[in-house]
Design an enzyme around this catalytic site. Structure first.
Site, PDB file in Angstrom:
ATOM      1  N   SER A 122       0.708  -1.305  -0.033  1.00 13.63           N
ATOM      2  CA  SER A 122       0.053   0.026   0.137  1.00 13.63           C
ATOM      3  C   SER A 122       1.046   1.266  -0.012  1.00 13.63           C
ATOM      4  CB  SER A 122      -1.129   0.042   1.199  1.00 13.63           C
ATOM      5  OG  SER A 122      -0.306   0.098   2.675  1.00 13.63           O
ATOM      6  N   HIS A 143      -4.541  -4.559  -2.814  1.00 12.57           N
ATOM      7  CA  HIS A 143      -4.336  -4.147  -1.464  1.00 12.57           C
ATOM      8  C   HIS A 143      -5.450  -4.627  -0.587  1.00 12.57           C
ATOM      9  CE1 HIS A 143      -4.281  -0.807   1.974  1.00 12.57           C
ATOM     10  NE2 HIS A 143      -3.525  -1.921   2.386  1.00 12.57           N
ATOM     11  N   GLU A 155      -8.117  -2.605  -2.915  1.00 11.80           N
ATOM     12  CA  GLU A 155      -7.857  -1.625  -4.158  1.00 11.80           C
ATOM     13  C   GLU A 155      -6.995  -2.249  -5.117  1.00 11.80           C
ATOM     14  OE1 GLU A 155      -7.264   2.432  -1.669  1.00 11.80           O
ATOM     15  OE2 GLU A 155      -6.064   1.113  -0.912  1.00 11.80           O
ATOM     16  N   ASN A 193      -5.389   4.333   2.539  1.00 13.34           N
ATOM     17  CA  ASN A 193      -4.188   4.834   3.339  1.00 13.34           C
ATOM     18  C   ASN A 193      -4.145   6.487   3.174  1.00 13.34           C
ATOM     19  OD1 ASN A 193      -4.038   2.720   4.930  1.00 13.34           O
ATOM     20  ND2 ASN A 193      -2.307   1.944   3.846  1.00 13.34           N
TER      21      ASN A 193
END
Length: 293
Positions: A122, A143, A155, A193
């Site tokens: 990530s 991710h 993701e 994130n």
């Protein structure tokens, strides 16, 4: 799931993320090989997976028969050569570019030319990780949000040279897992994130400054924002060492102060108060295993 859809999956790394991803794979019906460089790490990872299903049965979320079947689909190894049958490889090792590139390079000589390579990074470049393989076209960023068995979102980020067949096959595979795929760019932090790490940092700052208590902040976030768990409950699952690592790498790449981990993070990591996996973080735990479904 038809016989045609059943794929053998290798999960690289038996830590919190890797173990959680292994749960996802065996629960979806895939024979799964959990790989770790060390025997002790592998045994902890296998115990984590088994513990997840034990808890699921105890909570009445899963039958003992289904749990036994899921556990029967899991095998552990410390030998990369054992990963030869893999149709999909999911890399979930530490955020170390050289390590990830090396693993994919070694796997080039072990698995089929049509094996998908997925990286759970990530913070690192999917393109950079893919350069470790002779065929970067097979590499896709996937991710999984933590905890992987409970969070539906994945993701998906293509590297610069990701092939269309690998992208399409990845989306089909994730759909078979019952996951929700969101396409994003190969950029540090992707979507989640970029938002989550600064927010978690501010929650830690709020606790350290006395703006609210641990329980008060968690309760406010769950009650008013509708989150399934509070920030400190989530951080204890993720692990403070992982949060520190991800936050620091994002800061190094983006140079935005909001990503830099607060001082409390360093103190907790130094004390070994990493969260659920060590029995103590923001909360204390009698059981360090993943909770069940």
């Amino acid at each position: 799931m038809s016989e045609h859809d059943v794929k053998t999956v290798a999960v690289l790394g038996a830590g919190t993320m890797g173990s959680g991803i292994a749960v996802v794979m065996v629960r979806a019906g895939h024979p799964t090989l959990l790989y770790d460089i060390s025997e002790s790490g592998l045994e902890r990872g296998l115990a984590t997976v088994r513990g997840f299903f034990e808890t699921s049965v105890r909570k009445g979320k899963m039958s003992q028969e289904d749990a036994d079947a899921a556990n029967g689909r899991l095998r552990g190894t410390t030998d990369v050569a054992d990963l030869a049958p893999s149709d999909v490889v999911v890399e979930a090792v530490f955020e170390d570019l050289a390590l990830k590139k090396d693993l994919f390079g070694r796997l080039d000589d072990v698995v089929s030319d049509r094996t998908l390579f997925h990286t759970n990074t990530s913070t690192l470049s999917v393109t950079g990780i893919a350069s470790g393989s002779r065929d970067p076209g097979r590499v896709v960023g996937t991710h999984y949000c933590n905890p992987a068995p409970l969070m539906s979102l994945v993701e998906v980020a293509d590297g610069r040279h990701t092939a269309s067949w690998a992208h399409d096959a990845t989306l089909s595979f994730l759909q078979g897992l019952g996951k929700t795929s969101v396409i994003t760019k190969d950029r540090p932090g992707f979507i989640v994130n970029r938002f989550l790490i600064p927010w978690e940092n501010r929650c830690i700052d709020a606790l350290e400054s006395g703006l609210g208590t641990r329980d008060g902040i968690d309760a406010a976030v769950k009650s008013r924002l509708g989150h399934p768990m509070g920030p400190f409950q989530l951080l204890d699952i993720v692990g403070m060492d992982i949060h520190q690592q991800v936050a620091t790498r994002l800061y190094e790449q983006l140079r935005e102060p909001r990503f830099f981990p607060p001082p409390m993070v360093e103190r907790m990591v130094a004390a070994g108060d990493l969260g659920r996996k060590t029995g103590r973080g923001f909360y204390e735990y009698d059981d360090t295993r993943l909770f069940g479904s």
